[in-house]
Design a protein around this motif. Structure first.
Motif, PDB file in Angstrom:
ATOM      1  N   MET A 166     -21.816   9.101 -18.706  1.00  0.00           N
ATOM      2  CA  MET A 166     -22.413   9.349 -17.400  1.00  0.00           C
ATOM      3  C   MET A 166     -21.926  10.705 -16.906  1.00  0.00           C
ATOM      4  N   ARG A 167     -22.852  11.459 -16.355  1.00  0.00           N
ATOM      5  CA  ARG A 167     -22.497  12.754 -15.789  1.00  0.00           C
ATOM      6  C   ARG A 167     -22.250  12.589 -14.292  1.00  0.00           C
ATOM      7  N   PHE A 168     -21.165  13.165 -13.827  1.00  0.00           N
ATOM      8  CA  PHE A 168     -20.802  13.082 -12.417  1.00  0.00           C
ATOM      9  C   PHE A 168     -21.236  14.382 -11.743  1.00  0.00           C
ATOM     10  N   HIS A 169     -22.226  14.272 -10.858  1.00  0.00           N
ATOM     11  CA  HIS A 169     -22.885  15.433 -10.267  1.00  0.00           C
ATOM     12  C   HIS A 169     -22.322  15.855  -8.917  1.00  0.00           C
ATOM     13  N   THR A 170     -21.774  14.920  -8.189  1.00  0.00           N
ATOM     14  CA  THR A 170     -21.396  15.188  -6.803  1.00  0.00           C
ATOM     15  C   THR A 170     -19.977  14.735  -6.525  1.00  0.00           C
ATOM     16  N   ARG A 171     -19.336  15.474  -5.650  1.00  0.00           N
ATOM     17  CA  ARG A 171     -18.008  15.090  -5.158  1.00  0.00           C
ATOM     18  C   ARG A 171     -18.065  15.038  -3.632  1.00  0.00           C
ATOM     19  N   LYS A 172     -17.407  14.055  -3.100  1.00  0.00           N
ATOM     20  CA  LYS A 172     -17.299  13.910  -1.645  1.00  0.00           C
ATOM     21  C   LYS A 172     -15.827  13.728  -1.285  1.00  0.00           C
ATOM     22  N   TRP A 173     -15.441  14.361  -0.193  1.00  0.00           N
ATOM     23  CA  TRP A 173     -14.071  14.281   0.304  1.00  0.00           C
ATOM     24  C   TRP A 173     -14.038  13.219   1.390  1.00  0.00           C
ATOM     25  N   VAL A 174     -13.155  12.249   1.283  1.00  0.00           N
ATOM     26  CA  VAL A 174     -13.066  11.166   2.269  1.00  0.00           C
ATOM     27  C   VAL A 174     -12.331  11.682   3.497  1.00  0.00           C
ATOM     28  N   LYS A 175     -13.083  11.727   4.611  1.00  0.00           N
ATOM     29  CA  LYS A 175     -12.544  12.240   5.876  1.00  0.00           C
ATOM     30  C   LYS A 175     -12.364  11.086   6.870  1.00  0.00           C
ATOM     31  N   PRO A 176     -11.677  11.323   7.981  1.00  0.00           N
ATOM     32  CA  PRO A 176     -11.424  10.241   8.946  1.00  0.00           C
ATOM     33  C   PRO A 176     -12.694   9.508   9.382  1.00  0.00           C
ATOM     34  N   GLU A 177     -13.787  10.222   9.545  1.00  0.00           N
ATOM     35  CA  GLU A 177     -15.037   9.580   9.995  1.00  0.00           C
ATOM     36  C   GLU A 177     -15.683   8.701   8.922  1.00  0.00           C
ATOM     37  N   ASP A 178     -15.155   8.720   7.694  1.00  0.00           N
ATOM     38  CA  ASP A 178     -15.687   7.913   6.589  1.00  0.00           C
ATOM     39  C   ASP A 178     -14.952   6.588   6.423  1.00  0.00           C
ATOM     40  N   LEU A 179     -13.959   6.323   7.274  1.00  0.00           N
ATOM     41  CA  LEU A 179     -13.111   5.148   7.122  1.00  0.00           C
ATOM     42  C   LEU A 179     -13.591   3.958   7.942  1.00  0.00           C
ATOM     43  N   ASN A 180     -13.248   2.764   7.452  1.00  0.00           N
ATOM     44  CA  ASN A 180     -13.545   1.529   8.178  1.00  0.00           C
ATOM     45  C   ASN A 180     -12.307   1.104   8.987  1.00  0.00           C
ATOM     46  N   ALA A 181     -12.352  -0.070   9.563  1.00  0.00           N
ATOM     47  CA  ALA A 181     -11.235  -0.560  10.386  1.00  0.00           C
ATOM     48  C   ALA A 181      -9.962  -0.797   9.566  1.00  0.00           C
ATOM     49  N   ASN A 182     -10.113  -0.928   8.267  1.00  0.00           N
ATOM     50  CA  ASN A 182      -8.977  -1.125   7.368  1.00  0.00           C
ATOM     51  C   ASN A 182      -8.382   0.214   6.901  1.00  0.00           C
ATOM     52  N   GLU A 183      -8.938   1.296   7.427  1.00  0.00           N
ATOM     53  CA  GLU A 183      -8.537   2.662   7.085  1.00  0.00           C
ATOM     54  C   GLU A 183      -8.741   2.990   5.605  1.00  0.00           C
ATOM     55  N   THR A 184      -9.794   2.379   5.026  1.00  0.00           N
ATOM     56  CA  THR A 184     -10.241   2.720   3.673  1.00  0.00           C
ATOM     57  C   THR A 184     -11.695   3.160   3.774  1.00  0.00           C
ATOM     58  N   LEU A 185     -12.213   3.691   2.690  1.00  0.00           N
ATOM     59  CA  LEU A 185     -13.588   4.192   2.686  1.00  0.00           C
ATOM     60  C   LEU A 185     -14.574   3.088   3.058  1.00  0.00           C
ATOM     61  N   PHE A 186     -15.400   3.338   4.070  1.00  0.00           N
ATOM     62  CA  PHE A 186     -16.439   2.413   4.513  1.00  0.00           C
ATOM     63  C   PHE A 186     -17.515   2.326   3.433  1.00  0.00           C
ATOM     64  N   GLY A 187     -17.797   1.123   2.964  1.00  0.00           N
ATOM     65  CA  GLY A 187     -18.778   0.925   1.896  1.00  0.00           C
ATOM     66  C   GLY A 187     -20.151   1.473   2.237  1.00  0.00           C
ATOM     67  N   GLY A 188     -20.558   1.350   3.489  1.00  0.00           N
ATOM     68  CA  GLY A 188     -21.858   1.865   3.913  1.00  0.00           C
ATOM     69  C   GLY A 188     -21.953   3.376   3.786  1.00  0.00           C
ATOM     70  N   ARG A 189     -20.846   4.063   4.019  1.00  0.00           N
ATOM     71  CA  ARG A 189     -20.828   5.523   3.870  1.00  0.00           C
ATOM     72  C   ARG A 189     -21.033   5.884   2.400  1.00  0.00           C
ATOM     73  N   LEU A 190     -20.325   5.179   1.515  1.00  0.00           N
ATOM     74  CA  LEU A 190     -20.460   5.447   0.085  1.00  0.00           C
ATOM     75  C   LEU A 190     -21.882   5.154  -0.384  1.00  0.00           C
ATOM     76  N   LEU A 191     -22.466   4.074   0.088  1.00  0.00           N
ATOM     77  CA  LEU A 191     -23.846   3.756  -0.293  1.00  0.00           C
ATOM     78  C   LEU A 191     -24.822   4.819   0.201  1.00  0.00           C
ATOM     79  N   SER A 192     -24.567   5.363   1.368  1.00  0.00           N
ATOM     80  CA  SER A 192     -25.393   6.453   1.883  1.00  0.00           C
ATOM     81  C   SER A 192     -25.301   7.676   0.975  1.00  0.00           C
ATOM     82  N   TRP A 193     -24.088   8.008   0.539  1.00  0.00           N
ATOM     83  CA  TRP A 193     -23.899   9.140  -0.376  1.00  0.00           C
ATOM     84  C   TRP A 193     -24.634   8.897  -1.694  1.00  0.00           C
TER      85      TRP A 193
END
Length: 133
Positions: free
Chosen positions: A1-28
């Motif tokens: 698999m070729r990896f085309h995109t990189r995203k940096w996890v920023k404060p606005e990408d976090l959920n209440a557990n202070e981990t990456l919000f799944g909905g944000r990742l699905l949007s990406w």
């Protein structure tokens, strides 16, 4: 698999557990699938029709870098079937996989449009063909 995109996890990408919000990742992922399909099908009018079961396997934290990989599973008549993996570049752990993402090629009226594609094409190869003409 070729990896085309990189995203940096920023404060606005976090959920209440202070981990990456799944909905944000699905949007990406949805955006990356659309961009990949637009380039492959050479049409700006491409939409997401279906996304199969999403398997979350790990997470990411603020400051981590996420890589999104897309691979073609199949070329349909007016569709493109993709699979995806998102992984944490920092520790190489897979965050999630999606086995089937169906993208549909549309005409100017929003109806499915046959694309005539049967294999992956790379922009560099298209440019070489244009130079040969």
């Amino acid at each position: 698999m070729r990896f085309h995109t990189r995203k940096w996890v920023k404060p606005e990408d976090l959920n209440a557990n202070e981990t990456l919000f799944g909905g944000r990742l699905l949007s990406w992922i949805d955006e990356e699938a659309a961009l990949y399909s637009i380039i492959q099908l050479e049409n700006k009018k491409v939409v997401t029709k279906y996304m199969s079961e999403i398997n979350f396997m790990s997470t990411a934290h603020q400051g981590d870098i996420i890589e999104i990989g897309i691979e073609v599973v199949k070329f349909g008549k007016s569709s493109l079937v993709l699979k995806c993996e998102a992984r944490n570049k920092m520790n190489r752990e897979t965050i999630l996989t999606v086995d089937n993402i169906i993208m549909v090629n549309l005409d100017s009226k929003g109806k499915p449009l046959p694309h005539g594609k049967t294999k992956i094409e790379y922009v560099k190869d298209r440019l070489a063909e244009e130079e040969d003409d």
